[in-house]
Design a protein around this motif. Structure first.
Motif, short mmCIF file in Angstrom:
data_model
loop_
_atom_site.label_atom_id
_atom_site.label_comp_id
_atom_site.label_asym_id
_atom_site.label_seq_id
_atom_site.Cartn_x
_atom_site.Cartn_y
_atom_site.Cartn_z
N ARG A 14 -4.24 10.87 -2.81
CA ARG A 14 -3.65 9.58 -3.52
C ARG A 14 -2.46 9.83 -3.21
NH1 ARG A 14 -3.89 12.69 -8.88
NH2 ARG A 14 -6.07 12.71 -8.62
N ASP B 158 -1.14 9.52 -0.68
CA ASP B 158 -0.76 9.30 0.51
C ASP B 158 -1.23 7.30 0.26
OD1 ASP B 158 -0.38 10.81 2.35
OD2 ASP B 158 -1.82 11.77 3.01
N LYS B 159 -2.28 7.48 -0.63
CA LYS B 159 -2.58 5.73 -1.23
C LYS B 159 -2.04 5.50 -1.84
CE LYS B 159 -6.01 3.74 -3.85
NZ LYS B 159 -6.52 4.47 -5.40
N ASP B 160 -1.17 5.66 -2.36
CA ASP B 160 -0.33 5.21 -3.14
C ASP B 160 0.44 4.48 -2.42
OD1 ASP B 160 -1.94 5.22 -5.86
OD2 ASP B 160 -0.39 6.71 -6.55
N ALA C 222 0.75 4.60 1.04
CA ALA C 222 0.14 3.25 2.05
C ALA C 222 -0.13 1.57 1.29
CB ALA C 222 -1.26 3.71 2.33
N SER C 223 -0.20 1.55 -0.17
CA SER C 223 -0.25 0.33 -0.71
C SER C 223 0.75 0.04 -1.59
CB SER C 223 -1.24 0.39 -1.52
OG SER C 223 -1.19 1.58 -2.66
N ARG C 224 1.61 0.53 -1.63
CA ARG C 224 3.34 -0.51 -1.51
C ARG C 224 4.02 -1.07 -1.16
NH1 ARG C 224 8.30 4.89 -0.04
NH2 ARG C 224 7.31 3.83 2.55
N PRO C 225 4.76 -1.99 -1.79
CA PRO C 225 5.18 -3.06 -1.54
C PRO C 225 6.31 -3.08 -0.28
CG PRO C 225 6.04 -2.89 -3.36
CD PRO C 225 4.74 -1.67 -3.27
N SER C 226 6.04 -3.90 0.98
CA SER C 226 7.83 -3.70 1.82
C SER C 226 8.95 -4.13 0.92
CB SER C 226 7.15 -4.31 3.43
OG SER C 226 7.47 -6.06 2.26
N ASP D 222 9.34 -7.76 0.68
CA ASP D 222 8.58 -8.08 -0.32
C ASP D 222 9.18 -8.06 -2.16
OD1 ASP D 222 6.78 -9.21 0.77
OD2 ASP D 222 5.36 -7.46 0.72
#
Length: 108
Positions: free
Chosen positions: A80, A82-84, A86-90, A93
């Motif tokens: 969970r 790792d998934k979070d 990977a999907s965090r904003p740059s 942004d």
């Protein structure tokens, strides 16, 4: 794979020492000193609740699956995370949205 052979022990029978295999299956201490040592050790042994509070015991004392359950939960939490991540904003942004200042850009 074969079972290991029993280890012979020397036992005293009267005045004679006889080699053989101890098949009594009795592991209780024989001398008073050994018995008092064991009583002292078992008297100081922590309770299952104390072991749970320290994070040593994961489930009930006779729960064979508690360790596997704890390992599965740890693995699921890692997945969970790792998934979070990977999907965090740059950072770019976040600067555009005004969450970060331009001088707080970690990639610069």
């Amino acid at each position: 794979m074969s079972n290991p052979a029993p280890i012979p022990i020397n036992t005293n029978v009267g005045n004679n020492t006889v080699a053989g295999v101890d098949e009594a299956h009795d592991l209780s201490p024989t001398s008073a000193m050994d018995r008092s040592k064991m009583d002292k050790l078992f008297g100081n042994r922590p309770t299952p609740q104390e072991l749970k509070d320290q994070g040593i015991l994961k489930g009930e004392p006779n729960d064979a699956l508690a360790a596997k359950k704890a390992a599965l939960e740890r693995s699921m939490n890692a997945d969970r995370l790792d998934k979070d991540l990977a999907s965090r904003p740059s950072p770019e942004d976040l600067i555009k949205k005004g969450i970060l200042n331009a001088d707080e850009n970690p990639t610069a």
